[in-house]
Write an enzyme that holds these catalytic residues in place. Structure first.
Site, PDB file in Angstrom:
ATOM      1  N   GLU A 123      -6.674  -3.221   0.284  1.00 35.48           N
ATOM      2  CA  GLU A 123      -6.275  -2.662  -1.016  1.00 35.48           C
ATOM      3  C   GLU A 123      -5.233  -1.559  -0.831  1.00 35.48           C
ATOM      4  OE1 GLU A 123      -9.289  -3.181   0.161  1.00 35.48           O
ATOM      5  OE2 GLU A 123     -10.753  -3.623  -1.406  1.00 35.48           O
ATOM      6  N   CYS A 130     -11.117   3.155  -1.508  1.00 35.72           N
ATOM      7  CA  CYS A 130     -10.219   2.239  -2.225  1.00 35.72           C
ATOM      8  C   CYS A 130     -10.457   2.291  -3.722  1.00 35.72           C
ATOM      9  CB  CYS A 130     -10.365   0.815  -1.695  1.00 35.72           C
ATOM     10  SG  CYS A 130      -9.544   0.610  -0.103  1.00 35.72           S
TER      11      CYS A 130
HETATM   12  N1  THU Z   1     -12.095  -3.716   4.282  1.00 34.30           N
HETATM   13  C1  THU Z   1     -11.043  -3.899   3.440  1.00 34.30           C
HETATM   14  O1  THU Z   1      -9.906  -4.075   3.860  1.00 34.30           O
HETATM   15  N2  THU Z   1     -11.304  -3.885   2.111  1.00 34.30           N
HETATM   16  C2  THU Z   1     -12.538  -3.816   1.545  1.00 34.30           C
HETATM   17  O2  THU Z   1     -12.666  -3.862   0.329  1.00 34.30           O
HETATM   18  C3  THU Z   1     -13.725  -3.679   2.403  1.00 34.30           C
HETATM   19  C4  THU Z   1     -13.444  -3.452   3.855  1.00 34.30           C
HETATM   20  C5  THU Z   1     -11.831  -3.786   5.736  1.00 34.30           C
HETATM   21  C6  THU Z   1     -11.803  -2.488   6.476  1.00 34.30           C
HETATM   22  C7  THU Z   1     -12.102  -2.939   7.885  1.00 34.30           C
HETATM   23  O3  THU Z   1     -10.891  -3.338   8.529  1.00 34.30           O
HETATM   24  C8  THU Z   1     -12.977  -4.154   7.708  1.00 34.30           C
HETATM   25  O4  THU Z   1     -12.821  -4.565   6.370  1.00 34.30           O
HETATM   26  C9  THU Z   1     -14.443  -3.898   7.999  1.00 34.30           C
HETATM   27  O5  THU Z   1     -14.916  -2.829   7.268  1.00 34.30           O
END
Ligand code: THU
Length: 130
Positions: A52, A86
């Protein structure tokens, strides 16, 4: 390309060698343009960024500051909700009634809104000083 297609496509580029959890996010801006981002992890774990955040950064870098729709997709069995950080980032650029779809690569979709994700969000109105 649709919001969903953009999120699925950018997810393929996620850099997630530590969690092995790839996430793609696509946001539609007020002008109708779609901006996409993926999670970018780092060996210094706290330096990693969420999908995000990447999509928001792309929108702002292109000169836009309002978003009207969000789509987030991950490879999990159930749709993954945005993390707390986020949620705050999304509320900076999107109204509480902006629809956010959480999806799985398997086709499960769940919709919510930025306001539902972050009720009582800290906003500019709280920064009034006397
Ligand atoms: N992550 C995201 O990119 N967006 C989300 O909404 C949840 C988590 C990513 C962060 C990290 O690289 C991985 O997912 C595990 O937490």
């Amino acid at each position: 390309m649709s919001l969903k297609e953009s999120a699925l496509a950018v997810r393929e580029n996620a850099h997630a060698p530590y969690s092995n959890f790839k996430v793609g996010a696509a946001i539609r801006s007020a002008s109708g343009v779609i901006y996409a981002g993926c999670n970018v992890e780092n060996i210094a774990y706290p330096e990693g960024t969420c999908a995000e955040a990447g999509a928001i950064a792309a929108m702002v870098a292109a000169g836009e500051t309002r978003l009207t729709e969000v789509y987030v997709v991950a490879g999990s069995p159930a749709p993954v909700p945005p993390c707390g950080g986020c949620r705050q980032k999304l509320s900076e650029f999107g109204a509480p009634d902006v629809v956010l779809t959480m999806a799985t690569t398997g086709g499960v979709e769940q919709t919510t809104t930025i306001g539902e994700l972050l009720p009582g969000a800290f906003g500019a109105e709280h920064m009034q000083d006397d």
